[in-house]
Design an enzyme around this catalytic site. Structure first.
Site, PDB file in Angstrom:
ATOM      1  N   LEU A 199       0.743  -1.115  -0.085  1.00  0.00           N
ATOM      2  CA  LEU A 199      -0.073  -0.168  -0.020  1.00  0.00           C
ATOM      3  C   LEU A 199       0.865   1.085  -0.004  1.00  0.00           C
ATOM      4  O   LEU A 199       1.585   1.488   1.010  1.00  0.00           O
ATOM      5  CB  LEU A 199      -1.019  -0.134   1.269  1.00  0.00           C
ATOM      6  CG  LEU A 199      -1.846  -1.087   1.360  1.00  0.00           C
ATOM      7  CD1 LEU A 199      -2.977  -1.061   2.562  1.00  0.00           C
ATOM      8  CD2 LEU A 199      -2.600  -1.391   0.196  1.00  0.00           C
ATOM      9  N   GLY A 240       3.078  -4.826   7.962  1.00  0.00           N
ATOM     10  CA  GLY A 240       2.451  -3.549   8.247  1.00  0.00           C
ATOM     11  C   GLY A 240       1.374  -3.251   7.160  1.00  0.00           C
ATOM     12  O   GLY A 240       0.265  -3.074   7.502  1.00  0.00           O
ATOM     13  N   ASP A 241       1.883  -2.808   6.237  1.00  0.00           N
ATOM     14  CA  ASP A 241       0.967  -2.677   4.813  1.00  0.00           C
ATOM     15  C   ASP A 241       1.357  -3.383   3.510  1.00  0.00           C
ATOM     16  O   ASP A 241       0.943  -3.217   2.459  1.00  0.00           O
ATOM     17  CB  ASP A 241       1.131  -1.274   4.533  1.00  0.00           C
ATOM     18  CG  ASP A 241       2.561  -0.755   4.061  1.00  0.00           C
ATOM     19  OD1 ASP A 241       3.294  -1.687   4.327  1.00  0.00           O
ATOM     20  OD2 ASP A 241       2.887   0.294   3.677  1.00  0.00           O
ATOM     21  N   GLU A 242       1.727  -4.800   3.781  1.00  0.00           N
ATOM     22  CA  GLU A 242       1.733  -5.579   2.725  1.00  0.00           C
ATOM     23  C   GLU A 242       1.093  -6.924   2.995  1.00  0.00           C
ATOM     24  O   GLU A 242       0.851  -7.198   3.933  1.00  0.00           O
ATOM     25  CB  GLU A 242       3.442  -6.267   2.766  1.00  0.00           C
ATOM     26  CG  GLU A 242       4.384  -4.984   2.665  1.00  0.00           C
ATOM     27  CD  GLU A 242       5.775  -5.699   2.753  1.00  0.00           C
ATOM     28  OE1 GLU A 242       6.176  -6.551   1.632  1.00  0.00           O
ATOM     29  OE2 GLU A 242       6.538  -5.427   3.570  1.00  0.00           O
TER      30      GLU A 242
END
Length: 330
Positions: A199, A240-242
């Site tokens: 993201l 985290g954002d993966e």
């Protein structure tokens, strides 16, 4: 009497925990045992999702999605206290007039009998719950305590196993689940694809609007990924954002690219959180197990990671295939 009235009378005998709903999800009739669980609540006329909260699958948040789950096992509970756990099955009516939703207690039946003072008269005569109730009445206090403990332990074990493979924030699978599934895919020699999603600009959302906004974005992103993939595909949050999506038996690059394009388009749309827009995008890299003569999980993951960072180098908010990198290197 109308046809709905006739059907409701029949259902009272066969499955006294039924709900008869129209095509918009409004409750038309309620089984007597189910009404006994909420004697002061007038369920008729209310929306099904206003009374019941879906636990699994988490993607069922609308009436059309509920109607589409015909024949599938549903796990739900009441919105209000006591939040009794229930199992459900949706059976659409002919002609799209609505559906019958039949509910049961599953392994929580003993707690339900205690909490609501249910008797054999509250169940269908062919329901196996009747047999269980007679056994409960016949057992000694020690045997009751033992069975209750065993049921709770089994439920706790199932819950612990599910939790061990689930990302608690988003409800999708976690890295442990991803590793396990990839191991199974490698062992079965079945073709698969790995799509690695990062993201873009997520950190700026966290920094600007706080972690609550960041959590909201992750939850919405996970929901979008589930909606844009097949039931047999697996969405996992691995950082985290993966995120990683594993496509079982899919090696058509055109279809994979189309899925990636839809994900990018939807994730580019602003997400509204507390009257503020959260804006992100997605960079995506995809690799196929068929790229390797003897694929290993770590090789396919690394290949998808290389394709992802190629997408980032080329300006983000785009999708790249590992096969394209291989052609460029040859």
């Amino acid at each position: 009497m109308t046809r709905m009235d006739d059907l409701a009378e029949l259902l009272k005998t066969l499955c006294p925990m039924f709900l008869l709903v129209d095509q918009n999800g409004h409750i038309l009739r309620v089984g007597p045992t189910l009404q006994k669980l909420r004697p002061d609540c007038v369920m008729e006329g209310q929306s099904f999702l206003d009374i019941f909260e879906m636990v699994r699958p988490r993607t069922v948040t609308t009436i059309p999605a509920l109607m589409a789950m015909a024949g599938a096992n549903l796990h739900l509970r009441f919105h209000d206290e006591p939040r009794t756990a229930l199992k459900g099955l949706v059976a659409p009516l002919p002609g799209g007039e609505g559906a019958v939703i039949n509910l049961s207690f599953g392994i929580s039946i003993l707690d339900a009998v205690r909490d609501y003072a249910l008797t054999s008269a509250d169940f269908s005569g062919t329901d196996l719950a009747i047999e269980l109730l007679y056994l409960v009445e016949a057992k000694s206090a020690a045997m009751d305590a033992s069975r209750s403990l065993n049921l709770r332990l089994q439920g706790a074990m199932l819950a612990a196993e599910e939790q061990a493979y689930t990302d608690t924030l988003t409800g999708v699978k976690n890295r442990r689940a991803m590793d396990s599934l990839l191991g199974q895919m490698i062992a079965s020699n079945a073709p698969f694809a790995v799509m690695h999603i990062d993201l873009d600009y997520f950190k700026s959302v966290n920094d600007r609007l706080g972690h609550a906004a960041g959590d909201f974005v992750l939850q919405q992103a996970a929901r979008i990924m589930i909606e844009e993939t097949r039931d047999d595909d697996t969405v996992a949050r691995i950082g985290g954002d993966e995120f990683v999506v594993i496509f079982q038996g899919l090696s058509n690059t055109d279809r994979l690219s189309a899925i990636a394009d839809r994900l990018i388009e939807r994730l580019n749309q602003p997400m509204r959180f507390q009257d503020k827009d959260c804006r992100i995008s997605a960079s995506i890299g995809t690799a196929l197990s068929t790229h390797f003569d003897s694929p290993r999980a770590e090789d396919v993951l690394q290949a998808s990671d290389l394709a992802l960072y190629q997408a980032k180098r080329e300006g983000r908010s785009c999708h790249r295939l590992y096969s394209t990198l291989l052609k460029a290197q040859s």
